[in-house]
Structures are given as structure tokens and as C-alpha cells.
Design an enzyme around this catalytic site. Structure first.
Site, PDB file in Angstrom:
ATOM      1  N   LYS A  46     145.966  25.663  66.494  1.00 57.72           N
ATOM      2  CA  LYS A  46     146.237  24.240  66.729  1.00 57.72           C
ATOM      3  C   LYS A  46     147.712  23.905  66.485  1.00 57.72           C
ATOM      4  CE  LYS A  46     143.063  23.378  63.630  1.00 57.72           C
ATOM      5  NZ  LYS A  46     142.479  24.727  63.463  1.00 57.72           N
ATOM      6  N   GLN A  68     140.872  22.275  60.773  1.00 55.84           N
ATOM      7  CA  GLN A  68     139.626  23.060  60.781  1.00 55.84           C
ATOM      8  C   GLN A  68     139.104  23.175  62.223  1.00 55.84           C
ATOM      9  OE1 GLN A  68     139.728  20.399  58.002  1.00 55.84           O
ATOM     10  NE2 GLN A  68     140.938  22.055  57.176  1.00 55.84           N
ATOM     11  N   GLY A 118     146.020  25.333  57.333  1.00 58.75           N
ATOM     12  CA  GLY A 118     147.299  26.033  57.422  1.00 58.75           C
ATOM     13  C   GLY A 118     147.614  26.150  58.889  1.00 58.75           C
ATOM     14  N   HIS A 119     148.569  25.363  59.373  1.00 64.97           N
ATOM     15  CA  HIS A 119     148.896  25.339  60.801  1.00 64.97           C
ATOM     16  C   HIS A 119     150.244  26.026  61.010  1.00 64.97           C
ATOM     17  CE1 HIS A 119     146.045  21.683  61.584  1.00 64.97           C
ATOM     18  NE2 HIS A 119     145.434  22.728  61.075  1.00 64.97           N
ATOM     19  N   ASP A 121     141.634  27.830  62.524  1.00 67.03           N
ATOM     20  CA  ASP A 121     142.687  28.833  62.774  1.00 67.03           C
ATOM     21  C   ASP A 121     142.753  29.266  64.238  1.00 67.03           C
ATOM     22  OD1 ASP A 121     143.188  28.739  60.065  1.00 67.03           O
ATOM     23  OD2 ASP A 121     141.846  30.411  59.619  1.00 67.03           O
TER      24      ASP A 121
HETATM   25  P1  GDP Z   1     145.639  26.725  63.142  1.00 66.45           P
HETATM   26  O1  GDP Z   1     145.106  26.530  61.778  1.00 66.45           O
HETATM   27  O2  GDP Z   1     144.637  26.394  64.201  1.00 66.45           O
HETATM   28  O3  GDP Z   1     146.953  26.037  63.403  1.00 66.45           O
HETATM   29  O4  GDP Z   1     145.896  28.296  63.294  1.00 66.45           O
HETATM   30  P2  GDP Z   1     146.605  29.256  62.193  1.00 66.45           P
HETATM   31  O5  GDP Z   1     148.054  28.987  62.192  1.00 66.45           O
HETATM   32  O6  GDP Z   1     145.901  29.197  60.900  1.00 66.45           O
HETATM   33  O7  GDP Z   1     146.240  30.675  62.785  1.00 66.45           O
HETATM   34  C1  GDP Z   1     146.649  31.074  64.053  1.00 66.45           C
HETATM   35  C2  GDP Z   1     147.493  32.340  63.902  1.00 66.45           C
HETATM   36  O8  GDP Z   1     147.644  32.970  65.161  1.00 66.45           O
HETATM   37  C3  GDP Z   1     148.912  32.062  63.427  1.00 66.45           C
HETATM   38  O9  GDP Z   1     149.371  33.149  62.680  1.00 66.45           O
HETATM   39  C4  GDP Z   1     149.679  31.935  64.737  1.00 66.45           C
HETATM   40  O10 GDP Z   1     151.062  32.243  64.585  1.00 66.45           O
HETATM   41  C5  GDP Z   1     148.990  32.986  65.568  1.00 66.45           C
HETATM   42  N1  GDP Z   1     148.941  32.726  67.015  1.00 66.45           N
HETATM   43  C6  GDP Z   1     148.807  31.555  67.676  1.00 66.45           C
HETATM   44  N2  GDP Z   1     148.685  31.767  68.991  1.00 66.45           N
HETATM   45  C7  GDP Z   1     148.752  33.094  69.181  1.00 66.45           C
HETATM   46  C8  GDP Z   1     148.626  33.952  70.329  1.00 66.45           C
HETATM   47  O11 GDP Z   1     148.447  33.502  71.459  1.00 66.45           O
HETATM   48  N3  GDP Z   1     148.699  35.299  70.114  1.00 66.45           N
HETATM   49  C9  GDP Z   1     148.887  35.829  68.877  1.00 66.45           C
HETATM   50  N4  GDP Z   1     148.952  37.157  68.769  1.00 66.45           N
HETATM   51  N5  GDP Z   1     148.995  35.058  67.779  1.00 66.45           N
HETATM   52  C10 GDP Z   1     148.901  33.721  67.927  1.00 66.45           C
HETATM   53  P1  IMO Z   2     142.795  25.124  59.757  1.00 69.46           P
HETATM   54  O1  IMO Z   2     143.148  23.670  59.938  1.00 69.46           O
HETATM   55  C1  IMO Z   2     139.812  28.099  58.665  1.00 69.46           C
HETATM   56  C2  IMO Z   2     136.852  26.947  55.638  1.00 69.46           C
HETATM   57  C3  IMO Z   2     136.926  27.673  54.318  1.00 69.46           C
HETATM   58  C4  IMO Z   2     135.473  27.602  53.897  1.00 69.46           C
HETATM   59  C5  IMO Z   2     135.034  26.224  54.388  1.00 69.46           C
HETATM   60  C6  IMO Z   2     135.103  25.142  53.337  1.00 69.46           C
HETATM   61  O2  IMO Z   2     143.946  25.949  59.319  1.00 69.46           O
HETATM   62  O3  IMO Z   2     142.104  25.636  60.959  1.00 69.46           O
HETATM   63  P2  IMO Z   2     137.038  23.835  52.067  1.00 69.46           P
HETATM   64  O4  IMO Z   2     138.305  24.306  51.439  1.00 69.46           O
HETATM   65  O5  IMO Z   2     137.250  22.873  53.170  1.00 69.46           O
HETATM   66  O6  IMO Z   2     136.052  23.361  51.048  1.00 69.46           O
HETATM   67  O7  IMO Z   2     136.377  25.152  52.718  1.00 69.46           O
HETATM   68  O8  IMO Z   2     135.927  25.899  55.443  1.00 69.46           O
HETATM   69  N1  IMO Z   2     138.141  26.310  56.054  1.00 69.46           N
HETATM   70  C7  IMO Z   2     138.927  26.790  57.015  1.00 69.46           C
HETATM   71  N2  IMO Z   2     138.846  27.920  57.754  1.00 69.46           N
HETATM   72  N3  IMO Z   2     140.807  27.224  58.900  1.00 69.46           N
HETATM   73  C8  IMO Z   2     140.897  26.073  58.199  1.00 69.46           C
HETATM   74  O9  IMO Z   2     141.788  25.114  58.491  1.00 69.46           O
HETATM   75  C9  IMO Z   2     139.949  25.843  57.169  1.00 69.46           C
HETATM   76  N4  IMO Z   2     139.754  24.839  56.281  1.00 69.46           N
HETATM   77  C10 IMO Z   2     138.639  25.141  55.615  1.00 69.46           C
HETATM   78  O10 IMO Z   2     137.372  28.997  54.479  1.00 69.46           O
HETATM   79  O11 IMO Z   2     134.724  28.548  54.608  1.00 69.46           O
HETATM   80 MG    MG Z   3     144.888  27.618  59.988  1.00 66.13          MG
END
Ligand code: GDP
Ligand code: IMO
Ligand code: MG
Length: 423
Positions: A16, A224, A40-41, A13
């Protein structure tokens, strides 16, 4: 020809999805190399927020080809919902979204096994997203799995039945209460297989080799983060795939000597969702403020993310394992308003100061050692150039760069595509 990698350096998270979307216009092909719908991207542009699970984050750019690589595990049911969510965007998925025949399928019983395994662990549970990731990768390495290419075989239904029956016996072995209607889940599964079949299945490694020969540029998208890597993460509180740079080679069939840049994405602080050690975790108001301002709730499960200070011991470890060539610092805006910021630069490990990530970073063994930095008050979200950024933030950035010896090329100051500052 260029192959660059983009991956998360913390516990996932990091942002990416946003950065892949920002970079896509520079590449012909975006290829996801591992993980599955546990990811979840999030992408934000034109007032729209979109969360992708299995589909690469380049899908919104008209000229990009998006590939789901052999290292990914696909749940057709989740995938169908993802496809339906994209319907209103008028994307030609048949020509722009290609799926590796070697990618493994997540069966309904894989999800049930995940739930049974977690329930049986009690307090020691991993905190899995319960999407069936672990059991599917276990079947892959155990040489029992079903792959996307198997859907094209005449006996796919028989192969499915024999694996699902085996899983049912395994579920019964776990002494846990699990209520489910497998018949209903299977109807949903087979209906979603029909949706999957409307897309192109390819031999993705051959496709990518031809693309490289033709001079195309490829960005490999990780899911991840490095601290969730099955080998190098905080085992056993990890996911079941190789989230680090090596995973792009095995998950796409791209040789290491073809890779040029490795972009490492990290948050200006740290978060983790699920169980497992987190040395710089905050349990006070500061952590709560980060969670609130940063809207730190899982994009997949909605669970609250644990928050803490930036950990440079862990970041440096991830940079070394991945061979990171450039850093992208995300969510700097979330740190605005704190008088003082802390950065972890070493650990006290069983009373001895250490600069590397030791075998066991459980709280009873590890205490973070911090340096303090002066915070800034300005709202960064409307800033568009590096010059505009507050002096204290520039100091924070330079401190990190000097410590890890890799440049920070981009600073993200908000979730929108446009809130991205080049340094
Ligand atoms: P990913 O899994 O690495 O793609 O990241 P996620 O989407 O799960 O989580 C990142 C969260 O931070 C999302 O809700 C994005 O919209 C938000 N986000 C990304 N970059 C920024 C930033 O620079 N500032 C803030 N406030 N939010 C951001
Ligand atoms: P993105 O791509 C954050 C964490 C879960 C748990 C562990 C194992 O959005 O960054 P699993 O479902 O793979 O068996 O879970 O890994 N986890 C993540 N945490 N971002 C993710 O993906 C994750 N995918 C798995 O919360 O601790
Ligand atoms: Mg994510």
C-alpha cells in the site's frame, strides 16, 4: 472534487505504501483512516527505503497535505521516532502533517495490556504486533479512551493517571509475568506528547469537508488488509479496526456517496504474519523461495511472513466487501522462475465445493482447489511497459481479471517507485 480509497485486500503488507507514494502527485490530500503503528508502509525511491507507521505515505511529495484521521490510533512514542526519522528529508511537517483531535492515543499501559492479553492466551495468541492496538480500540468503543484533543485540556495529566491506574489493575488481573518500569515508560510518553504538540491538531472531518467544497482531491490510505478486518477478517485472528472501505467513512467522516474509486492492492501470491488460518499456505520449498525472493519479513516486527499461493476465493470476497473498482497487482517479479503456478479458485469445505469464504476456514474444514498456470522465467524488475511482460504473466493477469471481474490497472515489478507498470 474526488475522494478515492486505497486499501489492502489480503492480510496486510500488500504494498500500500509504495502505491500511495506513486499516486500522491495526483492528489491534494492523503488521509490515513484507521490502524496505528501496527502498520509498516514501505516506500522506496532514489535509493532510499523508508518505513512509515502512522504518517500517511504521501509525506514525501512537497505539495501534498497529509492527514491522520480520527479512525487512527497514535502512539506518541512511536510517532516521535517517525518524526525523527523524517528530519533529514527537510519536510515542513508543521504545515503538511495534520492530526485529527478525535484520533485516540495509545498509552504505555495499552501496550502492556496487549502483552498481558497475548501472554495469557498461550498457543491461542493472535500474533499481535504488541503495539497496544486492541486495548486502545477497546477503550475507544468502551468510551474510556484519551484523544489527541484531550492533550489541549488543562486536566490531561489527571485524565491520563485515572486511565493508567485502571489499566494497572487490569494488568494485575492477568496471571502472567510481565516486567516493566511504568515510570520510565511514562516519562518517555509525556516527552513524546510535547513533540506531538509541535504539530497542528485539527477537526479533520471539517477540514476535509471544506477541502471537498473547494474542489480538492483526496486519497484515503488504509492500513492492514481486508482479511484482518474486525468484522470480515479471519476472526479472532484480526486487528481491531475496520480495514475495509466502510472504515474510510467512519475514520475520516467522509460520506459513502462522496467516494469514487476504490483501489484494491494485492500481492500476486499471498502472505500472512502472525497466527490464524491461511488456506493456501505453503510449507515446502516453494513457500520458502517466495519468502526469500520476496524478502517476506514484517516491516514492523521483522517476523517471517508465511507465504502461499494466490487465493481468488478470498480475493473476490474482499473485492465485493470493498466495492473495488480497480486492482493493483504487486510483487509479480517474485513469481519469476517457477515452472508452474497455482491459483486457488474454490474450497472444499467439509467435503463440499464452495466459492465463497465460509464462516470457519480452519485447516481441518477447508482444502483449497487449484488451477495450474504456466510460469515464466524472465526477470521483470527492469521492465517498464505492459507489452514487455512475458506472455505467461499476461495470461496469469487475465485469468485473475476474468475470475474477479475487476480490471488490474497496475502491475508492480519491484519495490522502487519507478518499478510500476500501467496496463
Ligand atoms: P504495506 O504495509 O502494504 O505498505 O506493505 P509493506 O511495506 O509492509 O510490505 C511490502 C514490501 O514489498 C515492502 O518491502 C516493499 O518495498 C516491497 N514491495 C512493494 N512492491 C513490490 C514489488 O512489486 N516487488 C517487490 N519485489 N517488492 C515490492
Ligand atoms: P500493514 O498496514 C500485516 C496483524 C498482526 C496480527 C494481527 C493483529 O503494514 O499492512 P495487532 O497488532 O493489530 O493487534 O495484530 O494483525 N497485522 C498486520 N499484518 N500488516 C499489517 O499492517 C498488520 N497490522 C497488524 O501480525 O496477526
Ligand atoms: Mg506493512
Amino acid at each position: 472534487m474526488t475522494v478515492d480509497l486505497l486499501l489492502g485486500l489480503q492480510w496486510g503488507d500488500e504494498g500500500k505504501g509504495k502505491i500511495v507514494d506513486v499516486l500522491t502527485s495526483k492528489y491534494d490530500i492523503i488521509a490515513r483512516f484507521q490502524g496505528g503503528p501496527n502498520a509498516g508502509h514501505t516506500l522506496e525511491f532514489d535509493g532510499i527505503k523508508h518505513v512509515l507507521r502512522t504518517i500517511p505515505s504521501g509525506i514525501f511529495h512537497k505539495n501534498s497535505i497529509n492527514i491522520i484521521g480520527n479512525g487512527v490510533v497514535i502512539d506518541p512514542v512511536v510517532f516521535q521516532k517517525e518524526i525523527e526519522g523524517l528530519a533529514k528529508f527537510d519536510i515542513d511537517l508543521q504545515s503538511r502533517l495534520l492530526i485529527s483531535r478525535k484520533a485516540h492515543l495509545i498509552l504505555p499501559t495499552h501496550r502492556l495490556l496487549d502483552a498481558a492479553s497475548e501472554a495469557s492466551k498461550g498457543k491461542a495468541k493472535i500474533g499481535s504486533t504488541l503495539k497496544g492496538i486492541g486495548p486502545t480500540y477497546m477503550d475507544k468503543t468502551g468510551r474510556n479512551g484519551l484523544r489527541v484533543g484531550d492533550i489541549e485540556l488543562a486536566d490531561f495529566a489527571d485524565r491520563y493517571r485515572s486511565l493508567a491506574d485502571k489499566h494497572e489493575a487490569m494488568i494485575a488481573f492477568y496471571d502472567v509475568d510481565l516486567e516493566y518500569d511504568l515510570q520510565e515508560m511514562e516519562e518517555e510518553f509525556f516527552a513524546s506528547i510535547e513533540v506531538l504538540k509541535t504539530l497542528q491538531f485539527i477537526d479533520s472531518e471539517a477540514y476535509l469537508h471544506d477541502a471537498m467544497k473547494a474542489g480538492k482531491s483526496i486519497l484515503a490510505e488504509g492500513a492492514q488488509g481486508s482479511l484482518l478486518d474486525v468484522d470480515f477478517g479471519t476472526y479472532p485472528f484480526v486487528t481491531s479496526s475496520t480495514t475495509t472501505a466502510a472504515g474510510a467513512c467512519t475514520g475520516l467522516g467522509i460520506a459513502p456517496n462522496k467516494v469514487k474509486e476504490v483501489f484494491g492492492i494485492f500481492k500476486a501470491y499471498a502472505t500472512r504474519v502472525g497466527s490464524g488460518p491461511f488456506p493456501t499456505e505453503l510449507f515446502d520449498e516453494v513457500g520458502q523461495t517466495m519468502a526469500k525472493v520476496g524478502n517476506e519479513f514484517g516491516s514492523v516486527t521483522g517476523r517471517a511472513r508465511r507465504c502461499g499461493w494466490l487465493d481468488l476465493v478470498a480475493l473476490k470476497y474482499a473485492i465485493e466487501i470493498n466495492g473495488v473498482t480497480a486492482l493493483y497487482m504487486m510483487k509479480g517479479d517474485v513469481l519469476s522462475g517457477f515452472d508452474t503456478l497455482k491459483i486457488c479458485t474454490s474450497y472444499q469445505y467439509n467435503g463440499i465445493e464452495t466459492n465463497h469464504l465460509p464462516y470457519n476456514i480452519e485447516p481441518e474444514n477447508v482444502a483449497p482447489v487449484y488451477v495450474e498456470k504456466k510460469g515464466w522465467k524472465a526477470d521483470l524488475t527492469g521492465m517498464t511497459s505492459y507489452e514487455e511482460l512475458p506472455f505467461e504473466l499476461k495470461e496469469y493477469i487475465e485469468f485473475i481479471e476474468n475470475f474477479v471481474e475487476v480490471p488490474i490497472k497496475v502491475i508492480s515489478v519491484g519495490p522502487d517507485r519507478k518499478q510500476t507498470i500501467l496496463k
